[in-house]
Design a protein around this motif. Sequence first.
Motif, mmCIF file in Angstrom:
data_model
loop_
_atom_site.group_PDB
_atom_site.id
_atom_site.type_symbol
_atom_site.label_atom_id
_atom_site.label_comp_id
_atom_site.label_asym_id
_atom_site.label_seq_id
_atom_site.Cartn_x
_atom_site.Cartn_y
_atom_site.Cartn_z
ATOM 1 N N PRO A 110 0.831 -1.207 0.000
ATOM 2 C CA PRO A 110 0.000 0.000 0.000
ATOM 3 C C PRO A 110 0.865 1.257 0.000
ATOM 4 C CG PRO A 110 -0.558 -1.487 1.809
ATOM 5 C CD PRO A 110 0.728 -1.963 1.240
ATOM 6 N N LEU A 111 0.440 2.246 -0.777
ATOM 7 C CA LEU A 111 1.172 3.506 -0.817
ATOM 8 C C LEU A 111 0.274 4.606 -0.264
ATOM 9 C CD1 LEU A 111 2.843 3.213 -4.331
ATOM 10 C CD2 LEU A 111 3.894 2.867 -2.080
ATOM 11 N N PRO A 112 0.891 5.571 0.433
ATOM 12 C CA PRO A 112 0.068 6.635 1.019
ATOM 13 C C PRO A 112 -0.543 7.530 -0.050
ATOM 14 C CG PRO A 112 2.395 6.886 1.613
ATOM 15 C CD PRO A 112 2.297 5.672 0.760
ATOM 16 N N ARG A 113 -1.776 7.994 0.195
ATOM 17 C CA ARG A 113 -2.423 8.972 -0.672
ATOM 18 C C ARG A 113 -2.732 10.214 0.134
ATOM 19 N NH1 ARG A 113 -6.805 7.334 -5.062
ATOM 20 N NH2 ARG A 113 -6.705 9.606 -5.137
ATOM 21 N N GLU A 114 -2.956 11.278 -0.580
ATOM 22 C CA GLU A 114 -3.289 12.536 0.089
ATOM 23 C C GLU A 114 -4.599 12.362 0.869
ATOM 24 O OE1 GLU A 114 -4.478 16.993 -1.235
ATOM 25 O OE2 GLU A 114 -3.251 15.822 -2.642
#
Length: 508
Positions: free
Chosen positions: A478-482
């Motif tokens: 998982p990658l961080p999103r705004e």
Amino acid sequence: MKTTKIFADRNLVIGQVSPTLYGSFIEHLGRAVYEGIYEPGHPTADKDGFRGDVLSLVKELNVPVVRYPGGNFVSGYDWRDGIGPREKRPARLDLAWHTTEPNLFGTDEFMKWCGAAGVSPMMAVNLGTGTVTEAAHIVEYCNHEGGSALSDLRRQNGAEAPYGVKYWCLGNEMDGDWQIGHLDAAEYGKKAREAAKVMRWTNGETGLESPEERLKLIVSGSSNPEMPSYPEWDRVVLEHTYDRVDYLSMHRYYEYSAHRSRPLEDFFGSADDMHRFIGTLRATIEYVRAKLRSPKQVYLSFDEWNIWTQAAPRKEPLWKRSPHLLEETYTFRDALVFAGLMNTLINNCDIVRLGCLAQLVNVIAPIMTETGGGTFRQTIFYPFKYLSNNARGETVRTFSGSDTFDCMYGKARAVNEALNFDPKTNTLAVSLCNFAQEAREVELELRSFGDLKALEYVEMSSSDLDAKNTFGRETVLPLPRELPTVKDGSIVRLTLPPMSWSFLKFGC
Ligand code: AHR
């Protein structure tokens, strides 16, 4: 772009999530035990030979309970082979997996490992070749204080205090002909009923003690819904055992069968199919409860679930010790479906009180190890980690306007969600799968939670459905999103990429 509206209200709750929903499973199979959790001489091994790198990944997954020692293995296993001085323990042929079991790791080592991992043991007894007496004997060995032959043997083997094992499975997948000592439903029901009685007596139960003091017994249900005996097996077994057991077990593995040219939709429909499977067994429990006029509620233990694409033929020779068996490498596509399966478990938390991801290390597992070397987190590690750490407290009921797609199971929802409010931390966790092959707008209307504030937003998506992780390269994660804005403290608009999993956390 299509918009899916999802509505939830803090006051409309499905049930409490039992912490044991996030359990897992270690079987004497392949390299799960040897070279998985136990590898003396490994650079990270402790004095007991437990791999420290694996222990820290197990802790990262926040697994509360681990089932052991099988699986199919247990139905031919004599637990006495795995206790006492190692040099005296016999090497045995394991007929379930056609390997040689050296018995260097057994009940006492497992209990120690559970202590090191901070998990509770969930033991399975052998009701295949094993007898009711043998089932009672392992309870005596594990749970009796002292002053009897087997409890004193445990003390002699180094464990002064009883282990107090609470969770016990009455055999494994006894409905399948692949099981050593397979029985029909009535035969198994009678045997399990007697085993339950005698195990409880051995545990000193009179019926007057509190529920906390009683064993939690799990009777074997259908090993999958494709069995010709399903769901009749479950009805018959429950009718024999209802008043003596606490859970009915269920098992299910989903697979992506591109090699058999089945459409992607069939795989993406897995989460909704799992929901129907649970629904059938929920109804079977209710039927038996009504028939027996019983006030008691039996719950479901989904004690084997995962994705398992049984594609590659076995390469390892028969009778090899700790061979590379069932070492599935999971794809991004698997992680997405896996997240949907977790949503289903969470949404059925009122009846599914126990769950075991099958398995934990090396064998169809989120954690992989290299003998003498490193580890890596599979793609499926991440949805498990996020949800087992955050989807706690209460599952909130959702009302969704998601469209559906056709698959081998009938209709399945394109957007699949689970919402959990944890009163301890005052947080709301949201898990969202988009199974559509196009991006989706999602509008969440989250009422009565107070003024919501977004704290975390991560997303797993990939242009390559086959992308995998491996040793030294964990790129599918998982990658961080705004963080999204929350309109009026309760309305959140998101864009979910095609075929993606998203996790959000809000403070309330
Ligand atoms: O988890 C692998 C095997 O799958 C287990 O031994 C058995 O119970 C199931 O069929």
